[in-house]
Design a protein around this motif. Structure first.
Motif, PDB file in Angstrom:
ATOM      1  N   ASP A  31       0.848  -1.118  -0.140  1.00 43.70           N
ATOM      2  CA  ASP A  31      -0.075   0.020  -0.019  1.00 43.70           C
ATOM      3  C   ASP A  31       0.838   1.295  -0.039  1.00 43.70           C
ATOM      4  N   VAL A  32       0.457   2.270  -0.646  1.00 43.97           N
ATOM      5  CA  VAL A  32       1.346   3.528  -0.955  1.00 43.97           C
ATOM      6  C   VAL A  32       0.559   4.538  -0.816  1.00 43.97           C
ATOM      7  N   VAL A  33       1.106   5.598   0.069  1.00 42.17           N
ATOM      8  CA  VAL A  33       0.543   7.103   0.245  1.00 42.17           C
ATOM      9  C   VAL A  33       1.689   7.574  -0.083  1.00 42.17           C
ATOM     10  N   VAL A  34       1.173   8.810  -1.055  1.00 46.05           N
ATOM     11  CA  VAL A  34       1.943  10.038  -1.522  1.00 46.05           C
ATOM     12  C   VAL A  34       1.225  11.346  -1.163  1.00 46.05           C
ATOM     13  N   TYR A  35       1.913  12.374  -0.583  1.00 50.02           N
ATOM     14  CA  TYR A  35       1.228  13.443  -0.338  1.00 50.02           C
ATOM     15  C   TYR A  35       2.221  14.590  -0.334  1.00 50.02           C
ATOM     16  N   SER A  36       1.496  15.860  -0.447  1.00 52.13           N
ATOM     17  CA  SER A  36       2.217  17.144  -0.390  1.00 52.13           C
ATOM     18  C   SER A  36       1.594  17.640   0.982  1.00 52.13           C
ATOM     19  N   THR A  37       2.827  18.327   1.692  1.00 51.89           N
ATOM     20  CA  THR A  37       2.508  18.940   3.147  1.00 51.89           C
ATOM     21  C   THR A  37       1.716  20.467   2.859  1.00 51.89           C
ATOM     22  N   GLY A  38       1.516  20.648   1.699  1.00 50.56           N
ATOM     23  CA  GLY A  38       0.471  21.991   1.282  1.00 50.56           C
ATOM     24  C   GLY A  38       1.189  23.171   1.586  1.00 50.56           C
ATOM     25  N   PRO A  39       0.528  24.282   1.468  1.00 50.29           N
ATOM     26  CA  PRO A  39       1.147  25.392   1.407  1.00 50.29           C
ATOM     27  C   PRO A  39       1.656  25.843   2.809  1.00 50.29           C
ATOM     28  N   GLN A  41       3.559  24.013   4.425  1.00 48.15           N
ATOM     29  CA  GLN A  41       4.889  22.752   4.554  1.00 48.15           C
ATOM     30  C   GLN A  41       5.150  22.353   5.750  1.00 48.15           C
ATOM     31  N   THR A  42       3.974  21.823   6.258  1.00 45.78           N
ATOM     32  CA  THR A  42       3.958  21.120   7.699  1.00 45.78           C
ATOM     33  C   THR A  42       3.384  19.771   7.318  1.00 45.78           C
ATOM     34  N   SER A  43       3.795  18.742   7.866  1.00 43.14           N
ATOM     35  CA  SER A  43       3.277  17.397   7.620  1.00 43.14           C
ATOM     36  C   SER A  43       2.020  17.471   8.970  1.00 43.14           C
ATOM     37  N   GLN A  44       0.792  17.445   8.293  1.00 46.04           N
ATOM     38  CA  GLN A  44      -0.273  17.317   9.422  1.00 46.04           C
ATOM     39  C   GLN A  44      -0.929  15.989   9.383  1.00 46.04           C
ATOM     40  N   SER A  45      -0.446  15.030   8.618  1.00 43.84           N
ATOM     41  CA  SER A  45      -1.163  14.018   8.238  1.00 43.84           C
ATOM     42  C   SER A  45      -0.552  12.705   8.857  1.00 43.84           C
ATOM     43  N   TRP A  46       0.701  12.698   9.092  1.00 43.66           N
ATOM     44  CA  TRP A  46       1.343  11.435   9.126  1.00 43.66           C
ATOM     45  C   TRP A  46       1.718  11.252  10.872  1.00 43.66           C
ATOM     46  N   ASP A  47       0.755  10.465  11.163  1.00 46.71           N
ATOM     47  CA  ASP A  47       0.704  10.021  12.720  1.00 46.71           C
ATOM     48  C   ASP A  47       0.325   8.524  12.625  1.00 46.71           C
ATOM     49  N   GLY A  48       0.613   7.757  11.527  1.00 50.58           N
ATOM     50  CA  GLY A  48       0.164   6.286  11.608  1.00 50.58           C
ATOM     51  C   GLY A  48      -1.409   5.976  11.270  1.00 50.58           C
ATOM     52  N   SER A  55      -8.122   9.858   4.976  1.00 52.54           N
ATOM     53  CA  SER A  55      -7.939  11.263   4.644  1.00 52.54           C
ATOM     54  C   SER A  55      -6.875  11.956   5.156  1.00 52.54           C
ATOM     55  N   PHE A  56      -6.378  12.995   4.625  1.00 50.85           N
ATOM     56  CA  PHE A  56      -5.278  13.542   4.819  1.00 50.85           C
ATOM     57  C   PHE A  56      -5.670  14.996   6.108  1.00 50.85           C
ATOM     58  N   ALA A  57      -4.847  15.346   6.828  1.00 50.21           N
ATOM     59  CA  ALA A  57      -5.168  16.402   7.525  1.00 50.21           C
ATOM     60  C   ALA A  57      -4.824  17.848   7.472  1.00 50.21           C
ATOM     61  N   GLY A  58      -5.108  18.649   8.050  1.00 54.22           N
ATOM     62  CA  GLY A  58      -4.679  20.160   7.653  1.00 54.22           C
ATOM     63  C   GLY A  58      -4.766  20.521   6.266  1.00 54.22           C
ATOM     64  N   ASP A  59      -3.736  21.044   5.645  1.00 57.53           N
ATOM     65  CA  ASP A  59      -3.707  21.612   4.230  1.00 57.53           C
ATOM     66  C   ASP A  59      -2.958  20.454   3.381  1.00 57.53           C
ATOM     67  N   ASP A  60      -2.760  19.370   3.998  1.00 59.19           N
ATOM     68  CA  ASP A  60      -1.847  18.361   3.288  1.00 59.19           C
ATOM     69  C   ASP A  60      -2.907  17.837   2.219  1.00 59.19           C
ATOM     70  N   ILE A  61      -2.492  17.456   1.242  1.00 61.07           N
ATOM     71  CA  ILE A  61      -3.044  16.622  -0.018  1.00 61.07           C
ATOM     72  C   ILE A  61      -2.274  15.678  -0.670  1.00 61.07           C
ATOM     73  N   GLY A  62      -2.992  14.616  -0.982  1.00 58.52           N
ATOM     74  CA  GLY A  62      -2.261  13.620  -1.635  1.00 58.52           C
ATOM     75  C   GLY A  62      -3.139  12.366  -1.953  1.00 58.52           C
ATOM     76  N   CYS A  63      -2.615  11.081  -2.278  1.00 56.51           N
ATOM     77  CA  CYS A  63      -3.393   9.941  -2.920  1.00 56.51           C
ATOM     78  C   CYS A  63      -3.063   8.873  -2.161  1.00 56.51           C
ATOM     79  N   MET A  64      -3.612   7.795  -1.947  1.00 54.56           N
ATOM     80  CA  MET A  64      -3.552   6.656  -1.476  1.00 54.56           C
ATOM     81  C   MET A  64      -3.703   5.417  -2.496  1.00 54.56           C
ATOM     82  N   TYR A  65      -2.825   4.526  -2.548  1.00 49.73           N
ATOM     83  CA  TYR A  65      -3.116   3.252  -3.221  1.00 49.73           C
ATOM     84  C   TYR A  65      -3.192   2.123  -2.447  1.00 49.73           C
TER      85      TYR A  65
END
Length: 70
Positions: A31-39, A41-48, A55-65
């Motif tokens: 399984d793969v997750v690729v995301y941007s930290t958004g405008p 520039q803080t990763s708000q999505s990666w807590d496992g 879904s991604f948190a804050g202004d992070d955007i990305g995709c999951m496979y």
């Protein structure tokens, strides 16, 4: 050695490298997750829990496979 350790996915629209995580616990599928930290520039999505929440948190955007959903 991790064959994905130096994977270069380029940069997002804000000039930051894309983040990625590859799950191998569902062997033989990956399984793969690729995301941007958004405008901000803080990763708000990666807590496992991003994969479980779907879904991604804050202004992070990305995709999951989901490799098992072929």
């Amino acid at each position: 050695s991790d064959k994905f350790a130096d994977l270069d996915l380029g940069v997002d629209p804000w000039g930051q490298p894309y983040c990625y995580h590859i799950y191998t616990l569902s062997d033989p599928y990956q399984d793969v997750v690729v995301y941007s930290t958004g405008p901000d520039q803080t990763s708000q999505s990666w807590d496992g829990r991003v994969w479980a929440s779907g879904s991604f948190a804050g202004d992070d955007i990305g995709c999951m496979y989901d490799g098992s959903a072929r």
